[in-house]
Design a protein around this motif. Structure first.
Motif, PDB file in Angstrom:
ATOM      1  N   ARG A  10       5.896  35.843 -15.264  1.00 33.04           N
ATOM      2  CA  ARG A  10       6.424  35.542 -13.924  1.00 33.04           C
ATOM      3  C   ARG A  10       5.920  34.195 -13.416  1.00 33.04           C
ATOM      4  NH1 ARG A  10      10.607  36.028 -10.652  1.00 33.04           N
ATOM      5  NH2 ARG A  10      10.153  36.840  -8.575  1.00 33.04           N
ATOM      6  N   ALA A  11       4.681  33.831 -13.753  1.00 33.16           N
ATOM      7  CA  ALA A  11       4.147  32.537 -13.332  1.00 33.16           C
ATOM      8  C   ALA A  11       4.938  31.394 -13.965  1.00 33.16           C
ATOM      9  CB  ALA A  11       2.671  32.439 -13.701  1.00 33.16           C
ATOM     10  N   GLY A  12       5.246  31.541 -15.254  1.00 31.75           N
ATOM     11  CA  GLY A  12       6.052  30.524 -15.926  1.00 31.75           C
ATOM     12  C   GLY A  12       7.442  30.425 -15.336  1.00 31.75           C
ATOM     13  N   GLU A  13       8.010  31.586 -14.973  1.00 28.63           N
ATOM     14  CA  GLU A  13       9.341  31.584 -14.360  1.00 28.63           C
ATOM     15  C   GLU A  13       9.308  30.871 -13.010  1.00 28.63           C
ATOM     16  OE1 GLU A  13      12.844  34.710 -12.954  1.00 28.63           O
ATOM     17  OE2 GLU A  13      11.002  35.470 -13.857  1.00 28.63           O
ATOM     18  N   ALA A  14       8.232  31.069 -12.254  1.00 26.83           N
ATOM     19  CA  ALA A  14       8.098  30.389 -10.957  1.00 26.83           C
ATOM     20  C   ALA A  14       8.117  28.874 -11.138  1.00 26.83           C
ATOM     21  CB  ALA A  14       6.802  30.819 -10.270  1.00 26.83           C
ATOM     22  N   ALA A  15       7.385  28.395 -12.154  1.00 30.49           N
ATOM     23  CA  ALA A  15       7.331  26.954 -12.403  1.00 30.49           C
ATOM     24  C   ALA A  15       8.699  26.406 -12.806  1.00 30.49           C
ATOM     25  CB  ALA A  15       6.296  26.657 -13.491  1.00 30.49           C
ATOM     26  N   VAL A  16       9.436  27.164 -13.613  1.00 27.50           N
ATOM     27  CA  VAL A  16      10.762  26.703 -14.036  1.00 27.50           C
ATOM     28  C   VAL A  16      11.742  26.702 -12.868  1.00 27.50           C
ATOM     29  CG1 VAL A  16      12.728  27.203 -15.521  1.00 27.50           C
ATOM     30  CG2 VAL A  16      10.431  27.383 -16.433  1.00 27.50           C
ATOM     31  N   LEU A  17      11.679  27.722 -12.029  1.00 27.69           N
ATOM     32  CA  LEU A  17      12.547  27.744 -10.839  1.00 27.69           C
ATOM     33  C   LEU A  17      12.292  26.519  -9.970  1.00 27.69           C
ATOM     34  CD1 LEU A  17      12.268  31.524  -9.941  1.00 27.69           C
ATOM     35  CD2 LEU A  17      14.410  30.323 -10.395  1.00 27.69           C
ATOM     36  N   HIS A  18      11.027  26.154  -9.842  1.00 29.31           N
ATOM     37  CA  HIS A  18      10.686  24.941  -9.088  1.00 29.31           C
ATOM     38  C   HIS A  18      11.320  23.715  -9.741  1.00 29.31           C
ATOM     39  CE1 HIS A  18       7.924  22.419  -6.576  1.00 29.31           C
ATOM     40  NE2 HIS A  18       8.166  21.570  -7.554  1.00 29.31           N
ATOM     41  N   ALA A  19      11.207  23.638 -11.056  1.00 32.56           N
ATOM     42  CA  ALA A  19      11.776  22.490 -11.772  1.00 32.56           C
ATOM     43  C   ALA A  19      13.299  22.438 -11.619  1.00 32.56           C
ATOM     44  CB  ALA A  19      11.394  22.562 -13.251  1.00 32.56           C
ATOM     45  N   MET A  20      13.948  23.594 -11.663  1.00 34.32           N
ATOM     46  CA  MET A  20      15.404  23.630 -11.487  1.00 34.32           C
ATOM     47  C   MET A  20      15.780  23.196 -10.068  1.00 34.32           C
ATOM     48  SD  MET A  20      16.102  27.189 -13.586  1.00 34.32           S
ATOM     49  CE  MET A  20      17.892  27.133 -13.651  1.00 34.32           C
ATOM     50  N   GLY A  21      14.931  23.566  -9.097  1.00 30.36           N
ATOM     51  CA  GLY A  21      15.152  23.087  -7.743  1.00 30.36           C
ATOM     52  C   GLY A  21      15.053  21.579  -7.656  1.00 30.36           C
ATOM     53  N   ARG A  22      14.107  21.010  -8.400  1.00 30.53           N
ATOM     54  CA  ARG A  22      13.956  19.543  -8.413  1.00 30.53           C
ATOM     55  C   ARG A  22      15.189  18.863  -8.993  1.00 30.53           C
ATOM     56  NH1 ARG A  22       9.538  18.263 -12.017  1.00 30.53           N
ATOM     57  NH2 ARG A  22      10.083  16.110 -11.537  1.00 30.53           N
ATOM     58  N   VAL A  23      15.781  19.491 -10.011  1.00 30.22           N
ATOM     59  CA  VAL A  23      17.009  18.923 -10.583  1.00 30.22           C
ATOM     60  C   VAL A  23      18.089  18.852  -9.509  1.00 30.22           C
ATOM     61  CG1 VAL A  23      18.877  19.258 -12.254  1.00 30.22           C
ATOM     62  CG2 VAL A  23      16.503  19.684 -12.939  1.00 30.22           C
ATOM     63  N   ARG A  24      18.305  19.966  -8.814  1.00 26.05           N
ATOM     64  CA  ARG A  24      19.353  19.994  -7.788  1.00 26.05           C
ATOM     65  C   ARG A  24      19.011  19.070  -6.615  1.00 26.05           C
ATOM     66  NH1 ARG A  24      22.557  21.189 -11.373  1.00 26.05           N
ATOM     67  NH2 ARG A  24      23.359  23.326 -11.592  1.00 26.05           N
ATOM     68  N   GLN A  35      19.871  15.617  -7.575  1.00 30.94           N
ATOM     69  CA  GLN A  35      21.329  15.441  -7.590  1.00 30.94           C
ATOM     70  C   GLN A  35      21.927  15.441  -6.187  1.00 30.94           C
ATOM     71  OE1 GLN A  35      21.994  18.824 -10.378  1.00 30.94           O
ATOM     72  NE2 GLN A  35      23.204  17.372 -11.567  1.00 30.94           N
ATOM     73  N   GLY A  36      21.098  15.706  -5.180  1.00 32.47           N
ATOM     74  CA  GLY A  36      21.601  15.763  -3.815  1.00 32.47           C
ATOM     75  C   GLY A  36      22.277  17.071  -3.466  1.00 32.47           C
ATOM     76  N   LYS A  37      22.087  18.106  -4.288  1.00 34.07           N
ATOM     77  CA  LYS A  37      22.676  19.428  -4.028  1.00 34.07           C
ATOM     78  C   LYS A  37      21.630  20.254  -3.275  1.00 34.07           C
ATOM     79  CE  LYS A  37      25.603  19.194  -8.167  1.00 34.07           C
ATOM     80  NZ  LYS A  37      25.975  19.845  -9.452  1.00 34.07           N
ATOM     81  N   PHE A  38      21.505  19.959  -1.991  1.00 29.50           N
ATOM     82  CA  PHE A  38      20.373  20.450  -1.228  1.00 29.50           C
ATOM     83  C   PHE A  38      20.398  21.962  -1.017  1.00 29.50           C
ATOM     84  CE2 PHE A  38      20.835  16.007   0.597  1.00 29.50           C
ATOM     85  CZ  PHE A  38      19.912  15.465  -0.282  1.00 29.50           C
ATOM     86  N   ASP A  39      21.560  22.532  -0.790  1.00 27.28           N
ATOM     87  CA  ASP A  39      21.620  23.983  -0.563  1.00 27.28           C
ATOM     88  C   ASP A  39      21.211  24.754  -1.816  1.00 27.28           C
ATOM     89  OD1 ASP A  39      22.410  23.596   2.037  1.00 27.28           O
ATOM     90  OD2 ASP A  39      24.557  23.788   1.616  1.00 27.28           O
ATOM     91  N   GLU A  40      21.692  24.283  -2.973  1.00 27.74           N
ATOM     92  CA  GLU A  40      21.298  24.937  -4.224  1.00 27.74           C
ATOM     93  C   GLU A  40      19.802  24.767  -4.472  1.00 27.74           C
ATOM     94  OE1 GLU A  40      23.732  24.350  -7.761  1.00 27.74           O
ATOM     95  OE2 GLU A  40      25.329  23.553  -6.490  1.00 27.74           O
ATOM     96  N   ALA A  41      19.295  23.570  -4.185  1.00 26.84           N
ATOM     97  CA  ALA A  41      17.864  23.315  -4.362  1.00 26.84           C
ATOM     98  C   ALA A  41      17.044  24.258  -3.501  1.00 26.84           C
ATOM     99  CB  ALA A  41      17.545  21.862  -4.014  1.00 26.84           C
ATOM    100  N   TRP A  42      17.490  24.447  -2.254  1.00 22.84           N
ATOM    101  CA  TRP A  42      16.752  25.306  -1.325  1.00 22.84           C
ATOM    102  C   TRP A  42      16.638  26.736  -1.842  1.00 22.84           C
ATOM    103  CZ3 TRP A  42      13.749  24.588   2.797  1.00 22.84           C
ATOM    104  CH2 TRP A  42      13.436  25.693   3.582  1.00 22.84           C
ATOM    105  N   VAL A  43      17.745  27.271  -2.349  1.00 21.92           N
ATOM    106  CA  VAL A  43      17.749  28.644  -2.868  1.00 21.92           C
ATOM    107  C   VAL A  43      16.774  28.775  -4.041  1.00 21.92           C
ATOM    108  CG1 VAL A  43      19.147  30.388  -4.042  1.00 21.92           C
ATOM    109  CG2 VAL A  43      20.078  29.159  -2.067  1.00 21.92           C
ATOM    110  N   LEU A  44      16.788  27.784  -4.933  1.00 19.80           N
ATOM    111  CA  LEU A  44      15.892  27.831  -6.091  1.00 19.80           C
ATOM    112  C   LEU A  44      14.432  27.725  -5.673  1.00 19.80           C
ATOM    113  CD1 LEU A  44      18.100  25.590  -8.354  1.00 19.80           C
ATOM    114  CD2 LEU A  44      17.360  27.898  -8.976  1.00 19.80           C
ATOM    115  N   PHE A  45      14.153  26.863  -4.708  1.00 24.64           N
ATOM    116  CA  PHE A  45      12.776  26.743  -4.224  1.00 24.64           C
ATOM    117  C   PHE A  45      12.320  28.028  -3.529  1.00 24.64           C
ATOM    118  CE2 PHE A  45      13.437  21.917  -4.067  1.00 24.64           C
ATOM    119  CZ  PHE A  45      12.744  21.722  -5.253  1.00 24.64           C
ATOM    120  N   GLU A  46      13.217  28.687  -2.803  1.00 28.22           N
ATOM    121  CA  GLU A  46      12.860  29.966  -2.178  1.00 28.22           C
ATOM    122  C   GLU A  46      12.473  30.987  -3.246  1.00 28.22           C
ATOM    123  OE1 GLU A  46      14.865  30.872   2.075  1.00 28.22           O
ATOM    124  OE2 GLU A  46      16.231  31.022   0.379  1.00 28.22           O
ATOM    125  N   GLU A  47      13.259  31.055  -4.325  1.00 26.67           N
ATOM    126  CA  GLU A  47      12.932  31.978  -5.415  1.00 26.67           C
ATOM    127  C   GLU A  47      11.594  31.619  -6.047  1.00 26.67           C
ATOM    128  OE1 GLU A  47      15.925  33.356  -8.268  1.00 26.67           O
ATOM    129  OE2 GLU A  47      17.348  32.046  -7.231  1.00 26.67           O
TER     130      GLU A  47
END
Length: 685
Positions: free
Chosen positions: A543-557, A560-572
C-alpha cells in the motif's frame, strides 16, 4: 482472581459486508497473543457461515465436524429424552484448534473455533428447520444457554461471538441472553448507521434481559471498512455518525466514558490485502505495519479492558500498539531475561531495535536497546556483532536525518567489517554511507560510495542487493537530471529484480522509470509505466508503494494541466499515505494538492494545504522540503499581492536552504527573495 466482568462479547452488524467476521477472528488472535487470554470464537452466523475460513478451515473439512447447531440440538435431544437426567454435551467435542502455522505464531494464550455446525449436504435444511421461538418456549432454551455460558466461561477467558447481520436475532440468543457486551459494526452509509442505532436502542434495557435479571450489556460502536482520511468521509462522520453517537450517549444507551473519542475511538480502515485473502492480519509476519492491524490491536485492548472490569478505552491505550513481530521479539527479550541468558538477551535486543526502526516508532527505545546490546558484545569482544550494532545505530540516525552522526557510526561499522573480512556487510554499509551523502545532496561522493558497494555486491554474487544499489544510482542520475543515464540504470535494475523474482523492487523501478519519462515530458510513457507499477504494488499488497505511485500519477496530470484529474489522484495518494502512516508521503502529497489549487487560483485553499504540509515536514524534521514549501507559500502571497508576507516567507526559505547546504535550493530561494516585491500570478509559479 476475582470473577471477570466481561467474558462473552458479541460482534454484531445491521448489514453484512462490514468486516465483522474478519474483526472477530483477528481480535481473538490478538487477545491471545498480546494479552495471554484463552479465547473461543463462535460462528453464530448460521445462514452464511464464514468464520472458519479465517482460521484456515475449508467447508469440506467441516463436513464431519460438529459445531454450534449440533451442540444445541444434542442438548435438546438429551433434555427431551431424559429430562434432568440428560447429559450435558462436552464442549471440547465442538471446538477446533488453530491450524499449525497460525498456532506457532500465537505464542501466548490460545484460540479455538466453534464452527457453525457440520457443513454437510443437510446443513441448510437443519438451519431452516430450527425454530428459536420453540427452543425457548418448549425446549428449555433459557436453561440450555445458561449452561452453555457457564461452559464457555470455564473453558475460556473470553468468548467472541460472530452473530448474523440484520435484526432477526434481536431478542434472541447471541445478542440478548448470551453476551456481556456487544460491539456494533457499521460502515459509512446512512442505512448502516441507522440500523446500528436501532440495534443499540433495542439492546438497551431489553425486556428479555430485564426479565432474566441480566445486567445491561456494554455497547461499543465501531466504524468499519472506512477511509478515515478521505475528506467526504470525515464530513459524513461529522454530520451523520457523530450526532447519532451523541444521541445514544444522551439517552444513556452508550457510556461516553467507554468511548471518550466517540465514533473515532476505534475504526477499522480498509486494507484490500487482507480483505481479499481472508487471512489473519495480526499474524502476518510482514514487518510492514498496516493501519488495519493497529486497529485490531486497539479493539483487542478495549475488550481486554472490559474483561478486567475497566473502561473499554483507558489512558494506556493512547500508547501505540505493537505489531505481531514486535510482540514476538519482546517475548524473546523477556524469556532471555528469565533464563539469565546474556548472549540471547543481547541478540533479542538487537533484533527488537531493528524492528522498531523498521516501523519508524519508538526510536529512542531502539537506541537504548542497541546501547545495551553493544555493551554486552564489547565485554565479550564480538567484533562482528559490534559492527552490526554500529550499523543499525547508523540506520536510526539516518532515519532521524542526523547525517553526521550516522556517518560516524557507519565508518566505525565499516572499519570493523573490513577487519573481520565480511565483504557482504561491508557492501551494505558502503551503500548506506552513499545514502547519507545522497540525502545531503553530495551526489559525487554518493556516486563513488555506491560504485564501491556495487563492486563488492557483484563480487559476492548478491543479485538482489545489486539491484537495490543500481536502482539508487539511477535515482542519483535522475536527481542530477541526467535522464538517459538514469534510464539505463533503471533498466538494469529492472532486469535484476525480474531475475530474482522481486516484485516489489520491480514495481518500484517501474515507478522510477515513469518519473524519468515525466522529467523528459514523455507523458504517455510515464503514465503507462506508473500504471504498471501500481498494478504490481496492488498484487503484492504494498500500500505504501501504491501511495507513492498515485502521487506520481498525480504529478503527471498536474504537469499536463489536467488539474481535476490530478486532484483526484492526490486525494487517493493522501488517503493511502495516511493509511500506512507515511508522514513524509502525506507532507509531499499535501504540498502537491496545494500546487493544484494554486494553479487553479484558489489561493486560500492552496495556502491551507501548504500550511498543513509545512507542519508535517517540521514534525518529521525535513528541513529541505520545509524550505521548498515556504517558497511556494511565498508564491501564494505574491499572487495575492501581499508582498511583505511573501518577502518574509522567501527569507525564511532562503535561511533554511543555506542551513541545508543545498546549492540548487539556495539559488532558487534567493531568486524567490529577489522577486518578492514583484506581483506574481499563479500561472508563473
Amino acid at each position: 482472581m476475582t470473577k471477570p466482568e466481561t467474558q462473552i462479547i458479541t460482534f454484531y452488524s445491521y448489514k453484512g459486508g462490514v468486516g465483522r467476521t474478519m474483526a472477530a477472528a483477528n481480535a481473538a488472535c490478538q487477545l491471545a497473543l498480546r494479552h495471554g487470554h484463552r479465547v473461543i470464537c463462535i460462528d453464530w452466523d448460521l445462514e452464511a457461515p464464514g468464520l472458519h475460513h479465517y482460521f484456515g478451515y475449508s467447508d469440506e473439512e467441516l463436513a464431519h465436524q460438529d459445531g454450534l447447531l449440533d451442540y444445541v440440538q444434542k442438548f435438546i435431544d438429551e433434555v427431551t429424552r431424559k429430562g434432568k437426567d440428560g447429559s450435558v454435551p462436552d464442549l471440547e467435542d465442538y471446538l477446533l484448534p488453530l491450524k499449525p502455522g497460525d498456532a506457532e505464531r500465537v505464542t501466548a494464550g490460545g484460540v479455538r473455533l466453534m464452527p457453525c455446525g457440520r457443513l454437510d449436504a443437510d446443513y441448510m435444511r437443519r438451519v431452516q428447520d430450527f425454530n428459536w421461538d420453540d427452543f425457548y418456549r418448549e425446549q428449555h432454551g433459557y436453561q440450555i444457554i445458561q449452561t452453555f455460558k457457564k461452559q464457555l466461561c470455564e473453558a475460556a477467558d473470553i468468548t467472541l461471538v460472530d452473530a448474523r447481520a440484520g435484526q432477526a436475532d434481536i431478542g434472541t440468543t447471541p445478542t440478548v441472553q448470551l453476551p456481556d457486551a456487544v460491539a456494533i459494526f457499521f460502515t459509512s452509509n446512512r442505512q448502516n448507521l441507522r440500523g446500528a442505532e436501532e440495534i443499540a436502542r433495542r439492546l438497551h434495557r431489553h425486556p428479555q434481559r430485564v426479565q432474566q435479571g441480566l445486567d445491561e450489556p456494554k455497547l461499543l460502536l465501531v466504524p468499519s471498512r472506512v477511509f478515515h482520511d478521505y475528506p467526504p468521509l470525515q464530513e459524513w462522520m461529522k454530520n451523520e455518525a457523530i450526532p447519532v453517537f451523541d444521541r445514544l450517549v444522551q439517552n444513556g444507551v452508550i457510556a461516553r466514558e467507554d468511548q471518550p473519542k466517540g465514533v473515532w475511538q476505534c475504526y477499522l480502515p480498509i486494507d484490500p490485502k487482507y480483505a481479499v485473502e481472508e487471512s489473519l492480519a495480526v499474524l502476518d509476519p510482514d514487518p510492514m505495519r498496516s493501519k488495519l492491524v493497529e486497529a485490531y490491536e486497539v479493539l483487542a485492548s478495549a475488550l481486554n479492558n472490559l474483561y478486567h472490569g475497566r473502561r473499554a478505552w483507558t489512558t494506556a491505550d493512547a500508547l501505540r500498539p505493537s505489531p505481531q513481530k514486535e510482540v514476538e521479539l519482546r517475548d524473546q527479550v523477556a524469556r532471555a531475561v528469565q533464563r539469565g541468558d546474556d548472549e540471547g538477551l543481547a541478540l533479542a535486543q538487537y533484533k527488537l531495535a531493528q524492528q522498531l526502526n523498521t516501523q519508524h516508532t519508538q526510536v529512542e527505545e531502539a537506541l537504548a536497546l542497541l546501547e545495551t546490546s553493544l555493551a554486552y558484545n564489547q565485554r565479550v569482544d564480538s567484533q562482528s556483532a559490534i559492527a552490526a550494532i554500529r550499523h543499525e545505530m547508523g540506520n536510526v540516525r539516518l532515519e532521524q536525518r542526523r547525517y553526521e552522526e550516522a556517518w560516524v557510526l557507519y565508518e566505525d561499522a565499516l572499519r570493523l567489517e573490513r577487519e573481520v573480512g565480511d565483504r557482504k556487510k561491508e557492501a551494505v554499509t558502503l551503500h548506506e554511507m552513499g545514502n547519507v551523502r545522497k540525502q545531503q545532496r553530495e551526489f559525487d561522493e554518493a556516486w563513488a560510495l555506491y560504485e564501491a558497494a556495487l563492486h563488492l555486491k557483484r563480487e559476492v554474487g548478491d543479485r538482489k542487493s545489486e539491484a537495490i544499489t543500481v536502482s539508487v544510482m539511477g535515482d542519483v542520475r535522475q536527481e542530477q537530471r541526467k535522464f538517459d543515464e538514469a534510464w539505463a540504470l533503471f533498466e538494469e535494475a529492472l532486469r535484476l529484480y525480474r531475475e530474482v523474482l522481486e516484485r516489489r523492487g520491480e514495481a518500484g523501478t517501474l515507478h522510477e522509470m515513469g518519473n524519468v519519462r515525466l522529467g523528459q515530458r514523455k507523458f504517455d510513457e510515464a503514465w503507462a509505466l506508473h500504471e504498471e507499477a501500481r498494478r504490481l504494488h496492488r498484487e503484492v499488497g504494498d500500500r505504501a508503494g501504491e501511495a507513492a505511485v498515485l502521487h506520481a500519477m498525480g504529478r503527471v496530470r498536474l504537469t499536463q494541466g489536467k488539474f481535476d484529474e490530478a486532484w483526484v489522484l492526490f486525494e487517493e495518494a493522501l488517503c493511502a499515505a495516511r493509511e500506512v502512516g507515511s508522514r513524509r508521503g502525506e507532507a509531499f502529497t499535501l504540498h502537491a494538492m496545494g500546487a493544484v489549487r494554486l494553479k487553479q487560483r484558489k489561493f486560500d485553499e492552496a495556502w491551507a494545504l501548504f500550511e498543513e504540509s509545512l507542519r508535517v515536514h517540521r514534525e518529521v524534521g525535513n528541513q529541505r522540503e520545509e524550505a521548498v514549501t515556504l517558497c511556494w507559500m511565498s508564491y501564494v502571497r505574491r499572487a495575492q499581492s501581499r508582498s511583505d508576507e511573501a518577502r518574509v516567507l522567501s527569507q525564511q526559505a532562503a535561511e533554511l536552504a543555506e542551513a541545508c547546504g543545498d546549492s540548487e535550493l539556495v539559488e532558487a530561494t534567493r531568486k524567490a527573495l529577489a522577486e518578492a516585491d514583484q506581483p506574481r500570478s499563479a500561472s508563473d509559479s
